[in-house]
Scaffold this motif. Structure first.
Motif: not given
Length: 329
Positions: A80-83, A86-88, A121-126
Protein backbone atom coordinates in the motif's frame (compact mmCIF):
# COMPACT_ATOMS: atom_id res chain seq x y z
CA UNK A 1 2.51 -17.07 8.32
CA UNK A 2 4.00 -18.53 11.52
CA UNK A 3 6.29 -16.37 13.60
CA UNK A 4 9.41 -18.57 13.08
CA UNK A 5 8.88 -18.52 9.31
CA UNK A 6 8.43 -14.76 9.41
CA UNK A 7 11.70 -14.39 11.33
CA UNK A 8 13.54 -16.55 8.77
CA UNK A 9 12.29 -14.27 5.99
CA UNK A 10 13.30 -11.24 8.08
CA UNK A 11 16.77 -12.75 8.47
CA UNK A 12 17.01 -13.16 4.68
CA UNK A 13 15.96 -9.53 4.25
CA UNK A 14 18.69 -8.37 6.66
CA UNK A 15 21.35 -10.38 4.84
CA UNK A 16 20.16 -9.07 1.46
CA UNK A 17 20.94 -5.51 2.57
CA UNK A 18 24.64 -6.39 2.15
CA UNK A 19 27.74 -6.73 4.29
CA UNK A 20 28.49 -9.05 7.16
CA UNK A 21 26.05 -9.19 10.07
CA UNK A 22 27.19 -10.40 13.47
CA UNK A 23 25.19 -12.98 15.38
CA UNK A 24 24.58 -10.45 18.16
CA UNK A 25 23.22 -7.89 15.68
CA UNK A 26 20.94 -10.40 14.00
CA UNK A 27 19.69 -11.71 17.34
CA UNK A 28 18.87 -8.19 18.45
CA UNK A 29 17.02 -7.33 15.21
CA UNK A 30 15.04 -10.58 15.27
CA UNK A 31 14.36 -10.58 19.01
CA UNK A 32 15.80 -14.06 19.56
CA UNK A 33 18.88 -15.68 21.07
CA UNK A 34 22.12 -16.37 19.20
CA UNK A 35 21.54 -20.11 18.90
CA UNK A 36 18.14 -19.41 17.33
CA UNK A 37 19.84 -17.23 14.70
CA UNK A 38 22.13 -20.14 13.85
CA UNK A 39 19.10 -22.42 13.50
CA UNK A 40 17.44 -19.93 11.13
CA UNK A 41 20.66 -19.75 9.08
CA UNK A 42 20.61 -23.53 8.76
CA UNK A 43 17.03 -23.32 7.47
CA UNK A 44 18.09 -20.83 4.79
CA UNK A 45 20.96 -23.09 3.76
CA UNK A 46 18.48 -26.00 3.51
CA UNK A 47 16.51 -23.81 1.07
CA UNK A 48 19.69 -23.41 -1.08
CA UNK A 49 20.27 -19.82 0.01
CA UNK A 50 24.11 -19.48 0.06
CA UNK A 51 24.72 -18.02 3.51
CA UNK A 52 28.45 -17.82 4.33
CA UNK A 53 29.93 -17.92 7.80
CA UNK A 54 32.65 -15.31 8.39
CA UNK A 55 35.14 -16.10 11.15
CA UNK A 56 37.11 -13.70 13.27
CA UNK A 57 36.49 -10.86 15.71
CA UNK A 58 34.11 -9.10 13.31
CA UNK A 59 32.69 -12.27 11.83
CA UNK A 60 29.13 -13.32 11.38
CA UNK A 61 26.99 -14.18 8.36
CA UNK A 62 26.66 -12.82 4.83
CA UNK A 63 25.20 -13.85 1.49
CA UNK A 64 27.57 -15.28 -1.11
CA UNK A 65 28.67 -12.84 -3.81
CA UNK A 66 26.54 -12.95 -6.96
CA UNK A 67 23.55 -14.55 -5.27
CA UNK A 68 20.39 -13.85 -7.31
CA UNK A 69 17.69 -12.47 -5.06
CA UNK A 70 14.30 -14.19 -5.01
CA UNK A 71 11.14 -12.35 -6.18
CA UNK A 72 10.33 -9.26 -4.14
CA UNK A 73 8.02 -9.90 -1.20
CA UNK A 74 6.00 -7.10 0.38
CA UNK A 75 3.59 -7.09 3.28
CA UNK A 76 0.11 -5.62 2.71
CA UNK A 77 1.12 -2.37 4.39
CA UNK A 78 4.36 -2.15 2.37
CA UNK A 79 2.49 -2.73 -0.90
CA UNK A 80 0.00 0.00 0.00
CA UNK A 81 2.86 2.39 0.84
CA UNK A 82 4.53 1.68 -2.53
CA UNK A 83 1.29 2.35 -4.43
CA UNK A 84 0.71 5.64 -2.63
CA UNK A 85 4.35 6.59 -3.26
CA UNK A 86 3.94 5.94 -7.00
CA UNK A 87 0.79 8.06 -7.06
CA UNK A 88 2.37 10.94 -5.12
CA UNK A 89 5.56 10.80 -7.21
CA UNK A 90 3.60 10.97 -10.46
CA UNK A 91 1.53 13.91 -9.20
CA UNK A 92 4.66 15.78 -8.09
CA UNK A 93 6.59 15.05 -11.28
CA UNK A 94 9.26 13.08 -9.42
CA UNK A 95 9.07 9.90 -11.50
CA UNK A 96 12.00 9.02 -13.76
CA UNK A 97 10.00 6.94 -16.24
CA UNK A 98 7.09 7.48 -18.59
CA UNK A 99 3.61 7.36 -17.05
CA UNK A 100 2.94 4.00 -18.71
CA UNK A 101 5.77 2.37 -16.74
CA UNK A 102 4.46 3.96 -13.54
CA UNK A 103 0.97 2.66 -14.27
CA UNK A 104 2.09 -0.89 -15.13
CA UNK A 105 4.11 -1.06 -11.89
CA UNK A 106 1.03 0.07 -9.94
CA UNK A 107 -1.15 -2.48 -11.76
CA UNK A 108 1.24 -5.35 -10.96
CA UNK A 109 1.15 -4.55 -7.25
CA UNK A 110 -2.63 -4.05 -7.21
CA UNK A 111 -3.18 -7.46 -8.81
CA UNK A 112 -1.61 -9.25 -5.84
CA UNK A 113 -3.22 -7.17 -3.10
CA UNK A 114 -5.78 -8.96 -0.93
CA UNK A 115 -9.33 -7.73 -1.62
CA UNK A 116 -9.71 -6.00 1.75
CA UNK A 117 -6.50 -3.99 1.17
CA UNK A 118 -7.51 -3.15 -2.41
CA UNK A 119 -10.88 -1.90 -1.15
CA UNK A 120 -9.16 0.27 1.45
CA UNK A 121 -6.93 1.72 -1.26
CA UNK A 122 -9.91 2.48 -3.53
CA UNK A 123 -11.71 4.14 -0.62
CA UNK A 124 -8.69 6.33 0.04
CA UNK A 125 -8.28 7.31 -3.62
CA UNK A 126 -11.97 8.22 -3.89
CA UNK A 127 -11.68 10.46 -0.81
CA UNK A 128 -8.35 11.99 -1.85
CA UNK A 129 -8.15 15.40 -3.57
CA UNK A 130 -5.13 17.39 -4.75
CA UNK A 131 -4.73 21.15 -4.80
CA UNK A 132 -2.27 21.04 -7.70
CA UNK A 133 -2.40 19.59 -11.18
CA UNK A 134 -0.48 16.40 -12.06
CA UNK A 135 3.14 16.98 -12.97
CA UNK A 136 3.37 17.69 -16.69
CA UNK A 137 7.15 17.79 -17.01
CA UNK A 138 9.28 15.46 -19.08
CA UNK A 139 11.00 12.92 -16.82
CA UNK A 140 14.78 12.50 -17.04
CA UNK A 141 16.21 9.48 -18.79
CA UNK A 142 16.82 6.77 -16.19
CA UNK A 143 20.20 5.84 -17.65
CA UNK A 144 21.34 9.47 -17.60
CA UNK A 145 20.12 9.90 -14.03
CA UNK A 146 21.97 6.83 -12.78
CA UNK A 147 25.18 7.75 -14.64
CA UNK A 148 25.16 11.27 -13.19
CA UNK A 149 24.39 9.94 -9.70
CA UNK A 150 27.37 7.57 -9.95
CA UNK A 151 29.59 10.48 -11.05
CA UNK A 152 28.41 12.50 -8.03
CA UNK A 153 29.07 9.62 -5.65
CA UNK A 154 32.59 8.86 -6.92
CA UNK A 155 33.57 12.45 -7.85
CA UNK A 156 34.20 11.49 -11.48
CA UNK A 157 33.87 13.92 -14.43
CA UNK A 158 30.95 13.20 -16.71
CA UNK A 159 30.46 14.14 -20.37
CA UNK A 160 26.91 15.27 -21.21
CA UNK A 161 25.10 16.21 -24.43
CA UNK A 162 22.84 19.12 -23.51
CA UNK A 163 20.10 21.14 -25.23
CA UNK A 164 19.45 24.55 -23.65
CA UNK A 165 16.12 26.39 -23.56
CA UNK A 166 16.81 28.10 -26.91
CA UNK A 167 17.42 24.73 -28.61
CA UNK A 168 21.22 25.01 -28.86
CA UNK A 169 23.02 21.68 -28.48
CA UNK A 170 26.43 21.32 -26.89
CA UNK A 171 28.70 18.73 -25.32
CA UNK A 172 30.10 19.60 -21.91
CA UNK A 173 32.31 18.08 -19.25
CA UNK A 174 30.69 18.44 -15.85
CA UNK A 175 32.02 18.04 -12.32
CA UNK A 176 28.67 17.17 -10.77
CA UNK A 177 28.15 18.19 -7.12
CA UNK A 178 24.66 16.81 -6.64
CA UNK A 179 21.18 16.09 -8.01
CA UNK A 180 18.25 18.24 -6.90
CA UNK A 181 14.48 18.00 -7.45
CA UNK A 182 12.59 21.30 -7.41
CA UNK A 183 8.99 22.11 -8.38
CA UNK A 184 8.57 18.85 -10.31
CA UNK A 185 11.84 19.01 -12.24
CA UNK A 186 15.20 17.27 -11.82
CA UNK A 187 18.46 19.25 -11.92
CA UNK A 188 22.17 18.55 -11.64
CA UNK A 189 24.49 21.25 -10.38
CA UNK A 190 28.27 21.35 -10.75
CA UNK A 191 31.21 23.00 -12.46
CA UNK A 192 31.25 23.24 -16.24
CA UNK A 193 34.92 22.31 -16.76
CA UNK A 194 35.02 24.00 -20.17
CA UNK A 195 34.39 27.48 -18.76
CA UNK A 196 35.43 26.89 -15.15
CA UNK A 197 32.13 28.14 -13.70
CA UNK A 198 29.30 26.57 -11.72
CA UNK A 199 26.20 25.74 -13.73
CA UNK A 200 22.84 24.05 -13.19
CA UNK A 201 21.39 21.77 -15.90
CA UNK A 202 17.94 20.26 -16.28
CA UNK A 203 18.30 16.48 -16.39
CA UNK A 204 15.48 16.05 -18.91
CA UNK A 205 17.52 18.13 -21.39
CA UNK A 206 20.54 15.81 -21.14
CA UNK A 207 20.45 13.34 -24.05
CA UNK A 208 23.50 11.30 -23.08
CA UNK A 209 25.92 11.02 -20.16
CA UNK A 210 29.27 9.18 -20.04
CA UNK A 211 31.56 8.87 -17.05
CA UNK A 212 35.14 10.00 -17.78
CA UNK A 213 38.45 9.08 -16.18
CA UNK A 214 39.95 11.22 -13.46
CA UNK A 215 38.45 12.79 -10.34
CA UNK A 216 37.74 16.15 -8.75
CA UNK A 217 37.38 17.64 -5.27
CA UNK A 218 33.95 18.71 -4.12
CA UNK A 219 33.82 22.40 -3.14
CA UNK A 220 33.05 23.65 0.33
CA UNK A 221 30.22 26.06 1.01
CA UNK A 222 26.55 25.81 0.01
CA UNK A 223 25.11 22.39 -0.73
CA UNK A 224 23.63 21.38 -4.12
CA UNK A 225 20.06 22.45 -3.23
CA UNK A 226 21.15 25.93 -2.17
CA UNK A 227 23.29 26.27 -5.31
CA UNK A 228 20.29 25.45 -7.50
CA UNK A 229 18.05 27.94 -5.68
CA UNK A 230 20.71 30.63 -5.90
CA UNK A 231 21.08 29.94 -9.60
CA UNK A 232 17.35 30.50 -10.15
CA UNK A 233 17.49 33.81 -8.30
CA UNK A 234 20.42 35.11 -10.39
CA UNK A 235 19.55 33.70 -13.83
CA UNK A 236 19.24 36.02 -16.82
CA UNK A 237 15.69 37.25 -17.42
CA UNK A 238 13.96 40.18 -19.13
CA UNK A 239 13.73 42.43 -16.04
CA UNK A 240 16.26 43.07 -13.31
CA UNK A 241 14.55 44.30 -10.13
CA UNK A 242 16.19 45.92 -7.13
CA UNK A 243 14.25 46.67 -3.94
CA UNK A 244 14.90 47.77 -0.38
CA UNK A 245 12.49 46.29 2.13
CA UNK A 246 12.23 47.13 5.83
CA UNK A 247 11.63 43.92 7.74
CA UNK A 248 13.16 40.73 9.04
CA UNK A 249 14.68 38.05 6.83
CA UNK A 250 11.83 35.69 7.79
CA UNK A 251 9.15 38.23 6.85
CA UNK A 252 10.69 38.81 3.43
CA UNK A 253 11.47 35.15 2.71
CA UNK A 254 7.84 34.20 3.48
CA UNK A 255 6.83 36.03 0.27
CA UNK A 256 10.07 36.06 -1.75
CA UNK A 257 11.85 32.71 -1.22
CA UNK A 258 15.44 31.97 -2.20
CA UNK A 259 14.30 30.38 -5.48
CA UNK A 260 12.89 33.77 -6.54
CA UNK A 261 14.99 36.49 -4.95
CA UNK A 262 18.53 37.11 -3.77
CA UNK A 263 18.66 38.79 -0.37
CA UNK A 264 21.57 40.97 0.66
CA UNK A 265 21.83 40.74 4.42
CA UNK A 266 23.86 43.17 6.48
CA UNK A 267 25.82 41.87 9.45
CA UNK A 268 24.21 43.38 12.60
CA UNK A 269 26.40 45.64 14.70
CA UNK A 270 27.67 44.44 18.05
CA UNK A 271 24.76 44.20 20.48
CA UNK A 272 22.13 44.62 17.71
CA UNK A 273 19.24 42.17 17.69
CA UNK A 274 19.70 39.82 14.73
CA UNK A 275 15.92 39.33 14.43
CA UNK A 276 15.17 43.06 14.43
CA UNK A 277 13.60 44.72 11.41
CA UNK A 278 16.01 46.62 9.17
CA UNK A 279 16.39 47.68 5.55
CA UNK A 280 17.51 44.78 3.35
CA UNK A 281 18.25 44.85 -0.37
CA UNK A 282 16.39 42.31 -2.50
CA UNK A 283 17.28 41.48 -6.09
CA UNK A 284 15.16 39.59 -8.63
CA UNK A 285 15.47 38.67 -12.31
CA UNK A 286 12.06 38.00 -13.83
CA UNK A 287 10.38 37.65 -17.21
CA UNK A 288 7.23 39.51 -16.10
CA UNK A 289 6.58 42.26 -13.55
CA UNK A 290 2.79 42.06 -13.22
CA UNK A 291 2.86 39.54 -10.37
CA UNK A 292 5.19 41.59 -8.17
CA UNK A 293 2.89 44.48 -7.04
CA UNK A 294 0.41 42.14 -5.25
CA UNK A 295 3.33 40.35 -3.58
CA UNK A 296 4.83 43.63 -2.37
CA UNK A 297 1.43 44.70 -1.07
CA UNK A 298 1.02 41.41 0.81
CA UNK A 299 4.37 41.98 2.54
CA UNK A 300 2.79 44.80 4.56
CA UNK A 301 6.28 46.22 5.07
CA UNK A 302 7.78 49.55 3.91
CA UNK A 303 9.67 49.15 0.64
CA UNK A 304 11.52 51.25 -1.91
CA UNK A 305 11.71 50.36 -5.61
CA UNK A 306 15.20 51.14 -6.89
CA UNK A 307 14.56 49.81 -10.39
CA UNK A 308 12.93 49.45 -12.87
CA UNK A 309 10.62 52.43 -13.36
CA UNK A 310 8.04 50.16 -14.97
CA UNK A 311 7.55 48.38 -11.64
CA UNK A 312 6.89 51.73 -9.92
CA UNK A 313 4.14 52.42 -12.47
CA UNK A 314 2.56 49.01 -11.88
CA UNK A 315 2.60 49.46 -8.09
CA UNK A 316 1.04 52.91 -8.42
CA UNK A 317 -1.66 51.53 -10.72
CA UNK A 318 -2.48 48.78 -8.23
CA UNK A 319 -2.68 51.34 -5.41
CA UNK A 320 -5.09 53.48 -7.45
CA UNK A 321 -7.33 50.45 -8.17
CA UNK A 322 -7.40 49.46 -4.50
CA UNK A 323 -8.18 53.02 -3.41
CA UNK A 324 -10.96 53.27 -6.01
CA UNK A 325 -12.51 50.03 -4.79
CA UNK A 326 -12.32 51.20 -1.16
CA UNK A 327 -14.24 54.42 -2.02
CA UNK A 328 -17.12 52.61 -3.69
CA UNK A 329 -20.38 52.39 -1.79
Amino acid sequence: MSRPTGRVLKLLELLQSGGTRTVAELADRLGVEGRTVRRYVDQLIDLDVPVESVRGRYGGYRLASGYRLPPLMLSDEEALAVLLGLLAGRRAGLTTTEHTANETASAKIRRVLPQHIARRLDTLLEALAFTDQPGGFEPPDTGVLLTVADAVQHRRPVSIRYTDRSGRRSERTLHAYGIVTHAGRWYVTGKDAGIGEDRTFRLDRIADARTLSGSFEAPTGPGPAQRVLSGFATAEYRHEVSLRIHGTVEQIRAHLPASVAALEEHEPAAGEDRTAERWLRVGLRVERLDWLPPVLASLDRPFVIERPDELRDLVAALADRLASCARRT
